[in-house]
Design a protein around this motif. Structure first.
Motif, mmCIF file in Angstrom:
data_model
loop_
_atom_site.group_PDB
_atom_site.id
_atom_site.type_symbol
_atom_site.label_atom_id
_atom_site.label_comp_id
_atom_site.label_asym_id
_atom_site.label_seq_id
_atom_site.Cartn_x
_atom_site.Cartn_y
_atom_site.Cartn_z
ATOM 1 N N LYS A 44 0.824 -1.209 0.000
ATOM 2 C CA LYS A 44 0.000 0.000 0.000
ATOM 3 C C LYS A 44 0.854 1.253 0.000
ATOM 4 N N LYS A 45 1.932 1.227 0.774
ATOM 5 C CA LYS A 45 2.802 2.394 0.862
ATOM 6 C C LYS A 45 3.411 2.716 -0.501
ATOM 7 N N TYR A 46 4.044 1.715 -1.117
ATOM 8 C CA TYR A 46 4.671 1.960 -2.416
ATOM 9 C C TYR A 46 3.637 2.266 -3.499
ATOM 10 N N ASN A 47 2.484 1.629 -3.414
ATOM 11 C CA ASN A 47 1.417 1.846 -4.387
ATOM 12 C C ASN A 47 0.921 3.291 -4.341
ATOM 13 N N LEU A 48 0.799 3.803 -3.135
ATOM 14 C CA LEU A 48 0.330 5.178 -2.957
ATOM 15 C C LEU A 48 1.364 6.173 -3.485
ATOM 16 N N ILE A 49 2.608 5.983 -3.088
ATOM 17 C CA ILE A 49 3.673 6.916 -3.495
ATOM 18 C C ILE A 49 3.873 6.888 -5.013
ATOM 19 N N ALA A 50 4.000 5.691 -5.573
ATOM 20 C CA ALA A 50 4.252 5.577 -7.015
ATOM 21 C C ALA A 50 3.062 6.080 -7.834
ATOM 22 N N GLY A 51 1.839 5.832 -7.325
ATOM 23 C CA GLY A 51 0.644 6.301 -8.032
ATOM 24 C C GLY A 51 0.617 7.814 -8.157
ATOM 25 N N TRP A 52 0.852 8.488 -7.031
ATOM 26 C CA TRP A 52 0.843 9.952 -7.072
ATOM 27 C C TRP A 52 2.027 10.497 -7.863
ATOM 28 N N GLY A 98 6.648 -1.642 -11.065
ATOM 29 C CA GLY A 98 7.209 -1.434 -12.401
ATOM 30 C C GLY A 98 6.158 -1.598 -13.475
ATOM 31 N N ALA A 99 5.275 -2.603 -13.313
ATOM 32 C CA ALA A 99 4.188 -2.816 -14.263
ATOM 33 C C ALA A 99 3.279 -1.597 -14.315
ATOM 34 N N GLY A 100 2.935 -1.074 -13.143
ATOM 35 C CA GLY A 100 2.076 0.104 -13.088
ATOM 36 C C GLY A 100 2.723 1.311 -13.737
ATOM 37 N N LEU A 101 3.998 1.514 -13.451
ATOM 38 C CA LEU A 101 4.713 2.661 -14.014
ATOM 39 C C LEU A 101 4.837 2.563 -15.533
ATOM 40 N N LEU A 129 -3.301 8.263 -13.091
ATOM 41 C CA LEU A 129 -3.240 7.806 -11.692
ATOM 42 C C LEU A 129 -4.098 6.560 -11.497
ATOM 43 N N PHE A 130 -5.343 6.623 -11.955
ATOM 44 C CA PHE A 130 -6.245 5.478 -11.759
ATOM 45 C C PHE A 130 -5.830 4.285 -12.622
ATOM 46 N N LEU A 131 -5.221 4.566 -13.767
ATOM 47 C CA LEU A 131 -4.687 3.466 -14.578
ATOM 48 C C LEU A 131 -3.572 2.759 -13.822
ATOM 49 N N PHE A 132 -2.694 3.531 -13.208
ATOM 50 C CA PHE A 132 -1.608 2.933 -12.426
ATOM 51 C C PHE A 132 -2.179 2.033 -11.337
ATOM 52 N N TRP A 133 -3.128 2.552 -10.574
ATOM 53 C CA TRP A 133 -3.690 1.754 -9.482
ATOM 54 C C TRP A 133 -4.483 0.553 -9.990
ATOM 55 N N SER A 134 -5.099 0.672 -11.152
ATOM 56 C CA SER A 134 -5.820 -0.474 -11.736
ATOM 57 C C SER A 134 -4.840 -1.560 -12.163
ATOM 58 N N ILE A 135 -3.729 -1.157 -12.772
ATOM 59 C CA ILE A 135 -2.726 -2.141 -13.193
ATOM 60 C C ILE A 135 -2.140 -2.860 -11.975
ATOM 61 N N THR A 136 -1.785 -2.108 -10.941
ATOM 62 C CA THR A 136 -1.171 -2.747 -9.774
ATOM 63 C C THR A 136 -2.160 -3.655 -9.059
ATOM 64 N N GLU A 177 -2.011 -8.643 -0.148
ATOM 65 C CA GLU A 177 -0.989 -7.599 -0.159
ATOM 66 C C GLU A 177 0.140 -7.927 0.808
ATOM 67 N N GLU A 178 -0.211 -8.532 1.961
ATOM 68 C CA GLU A 178 0.789 -8.835 2.988
ATOM 69 C C GLU A 178 1.693 -10.000 2.590
ATOM 70 N N GLU A 179 1.208 -10.876 1.701
ATOM 71 C CA GLU A 179 1.978 -12.066 1.329
ATOM 72 C C GLU A 179 2.994 -11.807 0.217
ATOM 73 N N LEU A 180 2.883 -10.669 -0.437
ATOM 74 C CA LEU A 180 3.785 -10.378 -1.550
ATOM 75 C C LEU A 180 5.205 -10.128 -1.043
ATOM 76 N N THR A 181 6.180 -10.658 -1.792
ATOM 77 C CA THR A 181 7.584 -10.392 -1.445
ATOM 78 C C THR A 181 7.992 -9.040 -2.021
ATOM 79 N N LEU A 182 9.111 -8.485 -1.533
ATOM 80 C CA LEU A 182 9.574 -7.184 -2.019
ATOM 81 C C LEU A 182 9.894 -7.219 -3.518
ATOM 82 N N PRO A 183 10.548 -8.274 -4.035
ATOM 83 C CA PRO A 183 10.750 -8.332 -5.496
ATOM 84 C C PRO A 183 9.435 -8.318 -6.279
ATOM 85 N N GLN A 184 8.433 -9.037 -5.776
ATOM 86 C CA GLN A 184 7.135 -9.049 -6.446
ATOM 87 C C GLN A 184 6.481 -7.664 -6.407
ATOM 88 N N ILE A 185 6.571 -7.000 -5.254
ATOM 89 C CA ILE A 185 6.024 -5.637 -5.135
ATOM 90 C C ILE A 185 6.735 -4.708 -6.109
#
Length: 1017
Positions: free
Chosen positions: A5-13, A122-125, A91-98, A109-117
């Motif tokens: 959630k943290k990275y998703n929020l920062i990267a989205g904005w 990267g996919a969203g960007l 912005l919403f496209l980024f969040w939809s992709i992620t 969200e909690e089960e994802l590893t850092l490489p996967q996140i």
């Protein structure tokens, strides 16, 4: 907050900020061509724009306009709104992709590893920034049009349903569905494209609520989505207004109450009933029923933005399209009645014989505005039995469209078709196979897949194509592939190579999207179905629904932006696929492999941004604004200027309504004058402009009276006032019938317009020193057997204006059929009607010239859109509009007049100024604008300058001829028309050089013809 959630929020904005900066840097600083000028003008004063209206867009735009420091900055603020709305879409496209990318891992969200996140970010960007730079979306992002805001609503709604998916099993999750319904209602006030996302929403709901997927379940989901779409398009949108109009008619005609009292009561009653339904279902615990009623209620509340249309129309603003002062007027606006309808499931082919005119009932207000009267309007034609067909694609009976059908279906030869008996003859109609060939070749391939490939493969040029392979097609940059489809790619003409719209991506965005598509299909079939549904509904489904004619006034790629949005999601998924490949390559999963995968895929947005920047950067361009000002500059006080299209009307409205320029002038769009509502508006004062002096009563131009028969009974010229009085009369002898409808008629083809010389001089229409040239009368010679409502009203104006107000036309071609071209004066971008006869020298050189006046216009008063700056992007429509006003030809005609008057010094100065303001590297050569320029230089004695222009034009033509000669096989046949045209143009230069004794240059061209074996040709 967990890491995702943290990275998703920062990267989205961050993507929002990045896109906002890109778009704000490249917005047009003022109004743009086409509908943008009208939208900005109507937004600034909350007036009523063209059907179906966009009231919410106008209200939001008005909010941004409030912060403009001056009227001159209003357009920039509204363009900024589009830029920020587009950044929000990213912005919403980024969040939809992620979100969808996380779903493909089937982990929380909690089960994802850092490489996967990292890979998901990267996919969203990559996906969102790639879409930021796509051709179609970027085009809409930097102008004040509805498509940017519409895209934002589509992206927001799609993101909202994904948010619902996250919490679907939690209490109060349905609030997300209600929010989606409200947003959908609001979006109707911007554009209907948002509704096409409904099937994707239904699939997300189905997959989330019914884990056990069945074929029958899929069918049910499709049926439900179809039912919702039909309900929205045919019940909620028109149906609620239609019922409200019926109630209003009862209140007005039955109870004697004021207009709009019934619909006001109806609106409150409807909301009260829905409110009661919400309370009752909540009290009884009926969750599904409660949610449905809540959704319908908030849709209607959002849709309620259309109430502003009636409110604003009722005060008669200067721009008041369709005059929807009552619910019947609003219904006509929503249904786009003035544009007619296209057949969809069943209808005619172009050759189907019509046997009668079809009508539909309508209601309109009486002249005193106190009751509704029943009328009828022509809605189409009734066709002979057996001449209406399933899925008709070739329906237009215009000659130019029929020729285009032949081109698309049978390489220019007449379509073979099949014979169908009609009365005593056999009528040829297309076969269903030919009909489908047109659908696949033109509507699907040319009008959709070509646009798709523009965005993800590359684009040949920004020049609009009508099917030629040399312009406007897709282009990858891989020569071996491109030459198979669009011809040789080596040594292309320098003009084509320099076209800023020539962008090649080497298939990279397309390939990454296909990789992502396959990845999602294999990893997450449910959500693949959702994205594919969105892709099809906003792409192929629109193609089917629009049923495009074979010629459009402009490219229509903007309507498919939602489809390209869906493909951008797959571009994002391409990063995840590459991440899987890098893991296998390096035999480890860590942040580094995710970063490497992102970096590799980042070449896609990088190449899109690098290639597309120069042809999407509109900063510094002032074409629409300057053209609007130029059209109005120099018009005499209280003039009436008659326009014939969007780009010679909307910029004038912008100049008047926003920048407050020349508000004494009445702008009259002759295309709109076919609507009785527009005639009514012309009879009112507008800004500082007095009413147009029409005299025909309403019953002569409303509803049943849509044309006037020209019946040359008298066989001699008659005074125009006498003829119009004849039309006004109710004498039954004036009635005739055409197409099963009654119509009035004119008794003569030649009408005498008397000239009041005192008024002509007093109003300034003619200068006192030219008084001796004024004729006693002018003769209007009608060349047609019927004239439309607009032409009828022009005759009415001519019968009554008595030369008290100057009349102007933006083009002489618009009045050809009325024989007025002999009485024009070229004043720059417009032609003044003068009682001085001047026989046109050619089809593009009408009107006399007052050299002193025209010199002041062109040299001192006109502005040329800063187009001489090489950094300013002069796209195809900028080029076209400079051509439409014959910009350089204006200077050439003035120079020739100055030469005739003996002032060669001034003539050369004028010609030099034309090239300075409109250099050939910005506004390309053309026959109409270059030949007269060269000729004028020679006439003025500036042979060296004339030859320099001639050589430059000849070099370009020779490059094109050489290029077309390199086409082989079938492709050679496709460029024969262009080849012959360029040879002909080069020969024109040859004869011009000979005429003015430029033997050296003539010899060069002659040698070229000899070397190419073209002398006989």
């Amino acid at each position: 907050m967990n890491q995702f959630k943290k990275y998703n929020l920062i990267a989205g904005w961050a993507t929002f900020a990045f896109a906002a900066v890109v778009y704000l840097m490249t917005i047009e600083p003022t109004a743009s061509l086409w509908d943008c000028s009208e939208f900005i003008a109507t937004s600034y004063k909350l007036e009523v724009g063209h059907p179906p209206g966009a009231p919410l867009f106008m209200m939001i735009s008005r909010l941004f306009a409030i912060f403009a420091p001056s009227p001159a900055h209003v357009a920039m603020m509204i363009n900024s709104m589009s830029a920020l709305a587009s950044a929000a879409t990213i912005l919403f496209l980024f969040w939809s992709i992620t979100h969808l990318a996380r779903r493909s891992y089937h982990k929380s969200e909690e089960e994802l590893t850092l490489p996967q996140i990292t890979a998901i970010m990267g996919a969203g960007l990559v996906g969102s920034i790639a879409y930021t730079f796509t051709d179609t979306f970027w085009f809409s992002a930097v102008e004040g049009e509805v498509y940017a805001l519409s895209s934002m609503f589509t992206a927001l709604v799609f993101w909202a349903i994904l948010k619902w998916e996250n919490v679907a099993d939690e209490p109060h999750a349905n609030r997300w569905l209600i929010l989606i319904a409200y947003l959908t209602g609001l979006a109707i006030g911007v554009h209907l494209l948002n509704l096409l996302i409904i099937p994707a929403i239904v699939f997300i709901y189905y997959f989330r609520k019914y884990p056990q997927i069945t074929k029958w379940g899929i069918v049910k989901a499709l049926a439900v989505s179809g039912a919702i779409l039909i309900a929205a398009l045919y019940i909620i949108i028109p149906g609620t207004i239609e019922l409200g109009a019926f109630v209003d008619r009862i209140f007005v005609n039955g109870f004697g109450l004021p207009v709009n009292s019934g619909i006001t009561f109806y609106a409150f009653a409807l909301l009260a009933i829905l409110g009661w339904g919400i309370w009752l279902t909540h009290k009884k615990g009926k969750v599904l029923a409660n949610t449905i009623i809540l959704c319908v209620t908030v849709i209607l509340i959002g849709y309620g933005s259309y109430a502003s249309v009636i409110i604003r129309s009722s005060v008669n603003p200067p721009m008041n399209s369709n005059g929807p002062t009552n619910p019947y007027g609003l219904l006509g606006l929503l249904n786009r009645d003035q544009y007619g309808a296209r057949p969809l499931v069943k209808g005619n082919y172009y050759s189907s014989p019509a046997i009668a005119v079809t009508e539909k009932d309508t209601y309109y207000l009486s002249d005193d505005g106190k009751e509704y009267k029943k009328g009828s309007t022509v809605s189409g034609y009734e066709y002979a039995p057996g001449f209406e067909f399933f899925f008709p694609r070739m329906y237009s009976s215009k000659e130019s469209d029929i020729a285009a059908y032949n081109n698309w279906v049978n390489d220019g030869k007449e379509i073979k078709g099949r014979k169908v008996p009609f009365r005593d003859e056999m009528v040829t109609v297309p076969t269903f196979a030919e009909n489908l060939k047109f659908f696949f070749a033109y509507q699907l391939n040319f009008m959709y897949w070509r646009y798709f490939l523009w965005n993800f493969v590359g684009r040949q040029s920004d020049i609009q194509s009508t099917g030629e392979i040399t312009d406007g097609n897709w282009l990858s940059g891989i020569k071996a592939i491109d030459q198979l489809f669009v011809g040789p790619q080596d040594n292309i003409p320098s003009e084509q190579a320099a076209n800023k719209g020539r962008n090649t991506y080497y298939f990279l965005p397309f390939l990454l999207g296909i990789i992502g598509l396959v990845y999602q299909l294999n990893r997450d079939g449910k959500n693949f179905t959702v994205v594919m549904t969105m892709f099809i509904m906003t792409g192929v489904a629109i193609v089917v629904y629009l049923n495009s004619p074979p010629a459009e006034p402009r490219e229509r790629d903007y309507v498919y932006a939602g489809s390209f949005y869906a493909f951008a999601i797959w571009i994002g998924f391409g990063v995840l696929s590459v991440f899987q490949a890098t893991k296998r390559w390096f035999k480890k999963e860590n942040v580094a492999t995710a970063v490497i995968a992102t970096a590799i895929c980042a070449t896609v947005p990088v190449i899109l941004g690098a290639k597309n920047w120069d042809d999407h950067d509109r900063s510094g361009r002032y074409t629409a604004r300057d053209f609007g000002l130029n059209y109005l500059t120099g018009l005499l006080p209280n003039a009436i200027i008659m326009n014939f299209g969007d780009n010679d009307t909307f910029p004038l409205w912008y100049a008047q309504e926003v920048e407050g320029y020349r508000k004494d002038v009445r702008v009259m769009n002759m295309s709109y004058l076919g609507g009785e509502w527009y005639i009514d508006q012309m009879k009112l004062k507008s800004n500082d402009s007095e009413p147009v002096p029409f005299t025909l009563p309403r019953n002569k131009y409303t509803y049943n009276n849509e044309f006037l028969i020209v019946n040359d009974l008298l066989k001699k010229p008659v005074p125009i006032k006498e003829a119009i009085d004849f039309v006004k009369s109710e004498d039954p002898r004036t009635k005739m019938s055409i197409g099963g409808k009654n119509a009035d008629f004119l008794p003569a083809k030649q009408l005498i317009v008397p000239v009041n010389k005192e008024n002509v001089l007093k109003s300034g229409i003619v200068k006192p020193e030219d008084a001796d040239l004024i004729e006693d009368s002018i003769v209007v010679t009608i060349k047609k057997s019927t004239i439309d409502r607009g032409e009828m009203m022009l005759l009415d104006l001519l019968s009554n204006f008595d030369w008290k107000r100057p009349l102007y036309f933006t083009t002489p071609s618009g009045i050809d059929e009325l024989g007025l071209r002999d009485y024009l004066q070229l004043d720059g971008f417009s032609y003044r009607l003068v009682p001085i006869k001047t026989v046109p020298q050619s089809s593009w050189e009408s009107g006399r010239i007052d050299s002193e006046f025209l010199y002041d216009q062109l040299m001192n008063k006109y502005q040329y859109a800063n187009i001489k700056d090489p950094k300013v992007y002069a796209d195809y429509f900028v080029q076209t509009n400079f051509g439409a006003v014959q910009s350089r030809n204006l200077f050439a005609r003035l120079a020739k007049q100055l030469v005739a008057e003996g002032d060669t010094t001034k003539a050369i100065e004028v010609l030099d100024r034309a090239i300075e303001e409109m250099p050939f590297n910005q506004i390309r050569h053309s026959y109409v604008q270059t030949i007269p320029l060269i000729e004028a230089y020679y006439m003025a004695g500036a042979d060296e300058k004339g030859t320099a222009v001639l050589e430059d034009y000849a070099k370009i033509l020779e490059e094109y001829i050489d290029y077309y000669f390199r086409f082989k096989g079938k492709q050679a046949g496709l460029v024969q028309t262009q080849l012959r045209t360029n040879i002909s143009l080069l020969y024109e230069l040859y004869t011009l050089a000979q005429k003015y004794n430029q033997t050296e240059e003539a010899g060069k061209i002659e040698k070229y013809f000899v070397d190419k074996g073209l002398m006989d040709a």
